[in-house]
Enzyme design. Structure first.
Site, mmCIF file in Angstrom:
data_model
loop_
_atom_site.group_PDB
_atom_site.id
_atom_site.type_symbol
_atom_site.label_atom_id
_atom_site.label_comp_id
_atom_site.label_asym_id
_atom_site.label_seq_id
_atom_site.Cartn_x
_atom_site.Cartn_y
_atom_site.Cartn_z
ATOM 1 N N GLU A 198 -4.900 -8.811 0.944
ATOM 2 C CA GLU A 198 -5.547 -8.511 2.233
ATOM 3 C C GLU A 198 -7.029 -8.317 1.974
ATOM 4 O O GLU A 198 -7.413 -7.673 0.997
ATOM 5 C CB GLU A 198 -5.042 -7.195 2.864
ATOM 6 C CG GLU A 198 -3.703 -7.252 3.508
ATOM 7 C CD GLU A 198 -3.297 -5.924 4.167
ATOM 8 O OE1 GLU A 198 -4.179 -5.179 4.644
ATOM 9 O OE2 GLU A 198 -2.083 -5.640 4.183
ATOM 10 N N GLU A 255 0.807 -1.223 0.000
ATOM 11 C CA GLU A 255 0.000 0.000 0.000
ATOM 12 C C GLU A 255 0.842 1.276 0.000
ATOM 13 O O GLU A 255 0.747 2.102 0.919
ATOM 14 C CB GLU A 255 -0.943 0.012 1.211
ATOM 15 C CG GLU A 255 -1.876 -1.177 1.287
ATOM 16 C CD GLU A 255 -2.961 -1.022 2.351
ATOM 17 O OE1 GLU A 255 -2.877 -0.083 3.159
ATOM 18 O OE2 GLU A 255 -3.900 -1.834 2.355
HETATM 19 C C1 BGP Z 1 -4.251 -2.177 5.646
HETATM 20 C C2 BGP Z 1 -2.822 -2.363 6.107
HETATM 21 C C3 BGP Z 1 -2.671 -3.291 7.251
HETATM 22 C C4 BGP Z 1 -3.797 -3.303 8.256
HETATM 23 C C5 BGP Z 1 -5.157 -3.213 7.607
HETATM 24 C C6 BGP Z 1 -6.308 -3.019 8.556
HETATM 25 O O1 BGP Z 1 -4.398 -0.940 5.071
HETATM 26 O O2 BGP Z 1 -2.011 -2.836 5.061
HETATM 27 O O3 BGP Z 1 -1.419 -3.033 7.800
HETATM 28 O O4 BGP Z 1 -3.560 -2.440 9.265
HETATM 29 O O5 BGP Z 1 -5.200 -2.191 6.650
HETATM 30 O O6 BGP Z 1 -6.477 -1.673 8.855
HETATM 31 P P1 BGP Z 1 -6.491 -1.106 10.323
HETATM 32 O O7 BGP Z 1 -5.405 -1.807 11.041
HETATM 33 O O8 BGP Z 1 -6.234 0.341 10.178
HETATM 34 O O9 BGP Z 1 -7.838 -1.379 10.873
#
Ligand code: BGP
Length: 464
Positions: free
Chosen positions: A368, A170
């Protein structure tokens, strides 16, 4: 299930797994010779910015518990796992290798392979070493060169065993959060600087890919992008334009150069028109052109809905992406209220078709997808297992749309969830839980949730 058979069967060899990152799982932030990254530093100076003041040193202790954790992966039939190397652990001074880190990552990789879990190793997940941030981070081209050195080092050290690499996770997020809206350190709000950061990150990715090719190793190298399909409020020309500009800024700014080898001309014109061009050096264009990725990882959580600019323009901080359109709240949207993100499963299908039609049908995987929920103890049954049916449903619905995209020819080779066990999140710390395993942060005990059992069957049958 139809007559005991799976209804949604995925291609042979499909990767079923989960993703994580070094900073969010390792803990041991100041152990094993690791230098500080921006998260360690920011927590020192502004702990109040983190949910309940829980910082990056208190993550899920993977540094010490990785052996048992990898057994847990095997227990639920995961055949792949992505995590990141911590740059400031591997090269604390940016130049010299830290042997303790080499041993740690080597052990993790060996343990994964011995348990039948294919490692996908990512090089950068939001975690700039602090000493590099002090000289400007991604704004400084020297840091780009240092990243190429780091990438080369990692390939040389681990490339005999790791066959799937990614340069960035990202990359738009540190741009957006760190240089446009004050959510991540260094908390700058400045579009021109943001554009430079984005451009240099892209160069860093291309240089790392170039280093990989030079090693002549027999693996593949990709990049992981969070694609947020941009939907206009209506077919009205101005709504459509606003959505197209959001797509240029937030998706195509990395997608096009990474996969096609060049920036969209409309994006370049827009950047020029608003006097936001970064400094370029001869050879940059060629570098990007000749170092496209072998595959793409896609993180998908939510769509982006856009309408033409209707709110008053605030130019107190210069031009920002918000000048080109407003967020649109679709009346039919369904929300994950814990994270404040819309749930729109069809978005994954739209991504699949976009990649097929406009990006050479490049091999890609879901890197993800997940649902963060707070206070999950509410759903614990008498045996102590969290009954997270909402998460199972979330994955099922996304997988159905993904399956349809694959049926229609999109070249998707895997599905990895966020995430394997509850972990620390950048600002929300342990507020929202995403894991197949619950982590008790006081005792560091892990307990399987119902979704983990569900996943175990899906991975076993290559579908559901
Ligand atoms: C994505 C990232 C992760 C993770 C996920 C969930 O954007 O790559 O690292 O954190 O989001 O988001 P959050 O942890 O902000 O709820």
């Amino acid at each position: 299930m139809v007559l005991g058979l799976s209804k949604y069967v995925f291609p042979e060899g499909f990767l079923w797994g989960a993703a994580a990152s070094g900073t969010q799982t390792e803990g041991a932030a100041s152990e094993g010779g690791k230098a500080k990254n921006i998260w360690d530093h920011w927590y020192e100076i502004a702990p109040e910015r983190f949910y309940q003041g829980v910082g990056p040193a208190e993550t899920s202790d993977f540094y010490h518990q990785y052996k048992d954790d990898i057994k847990r992966m095997k227990d639920i039939n995961m055949n792949s796992f992505r995590t990141s190397i911590s740059w400031s652990r591997l090269l604390p001074d940016g130049v010299n290798v830290n042997q303790e880190a080499v041993d740690f990552y080597q052990n993790v990789i060996d343990e994964l392979i011995d348990n039948g879990v294919k490692p996908i190793i990512n090089l950068y997940h939001f975690d700039m070493p602090f000493h590099f941030q002090e000289i400007g981070g991604w704004e400084n081209r020297k840091v780009v060169e240092s990243f190429a050195h780091y990438a080369k080092t990692a390939f040389q050290l681990f490339g005999d065993k790791v066959k799937l690499w990614t340069t960035f996770n990202e990359p738009i997020v540190p741009v957006e959060m760190g240089y446009l809206n004050d959510f991540h350190y260094p908390c700058v709000v400045d579009m021109k600087r943001a554009v430079t950061v984005a451009y240099h990150t892209m160069l860093a990715s291309a240089m790392a890919i170039e280093e990989y090719r030079k090693t002549k190793q027999d693996g593949e190298v990709g990049i992981i992008l969070n694609l947020t399909p941009s939907y206009p409020r209506s077919e009205d020309e101005e709504d459509v334009k606003a959505a197209r500009i959001a797509d240029l800024f937030f998706n195509r700014s990395f997608l096009d150069p990474s996969v096609l080898g060049e920036y969209p001309s409309e994006l370049i014109e827009l950047i020029k028109e608003h006097d936001l061009m970064p400094e370029t050096v001869e050879g940059d264009r060629e570098l990007i052109k000749s170092n496209v990725v072998d595959f793409l990882g896609v993180n998908y959580y939510q769509p982006r809905r856009v309408k033409k600019k209707e709110s008053p323009i605030d130019d107190s901080q210069g031009i920002l992406p918000s000048h080109f359109g407003d967020p649109y709240i679709w009346p039919e949207r369904r929300m994950n209220p814990h994270r404040g993100w819309e749930i729109y499963e069809k978005g994954l299908y739209d991504i699949a078709i976009n990649i097929k039609d406009n990006y050479n049908n490049i091999p890609w995987y879901v890197a993800e997808n997940g649902m963060g929920v707070s206070d999950e103890e509410r759903f614990m049954d008498d045996s102590g297992m969290i009954q997270d049916d909402y998460r199972i449903e979330f994955y099922q619905e996304h997988l159905k749309w993904l399956h349809k995209g694959i049926q229609e020819g999109s070249n998707c080779f895997g599905f990895q969830v966020w995430t394997f066990m509850d972990n620390w999140s950048w600002l929300n710390a342990y507020k929202n839980r995403y894991g197949f395993y619950r982590v008790d942060i006081n005792t560091q005990e892990r307990h399987l949730k119902k979704s983990g059992l569900w996943f175990k069957e899906v991975a076993k049958h290559n579908g559901f």
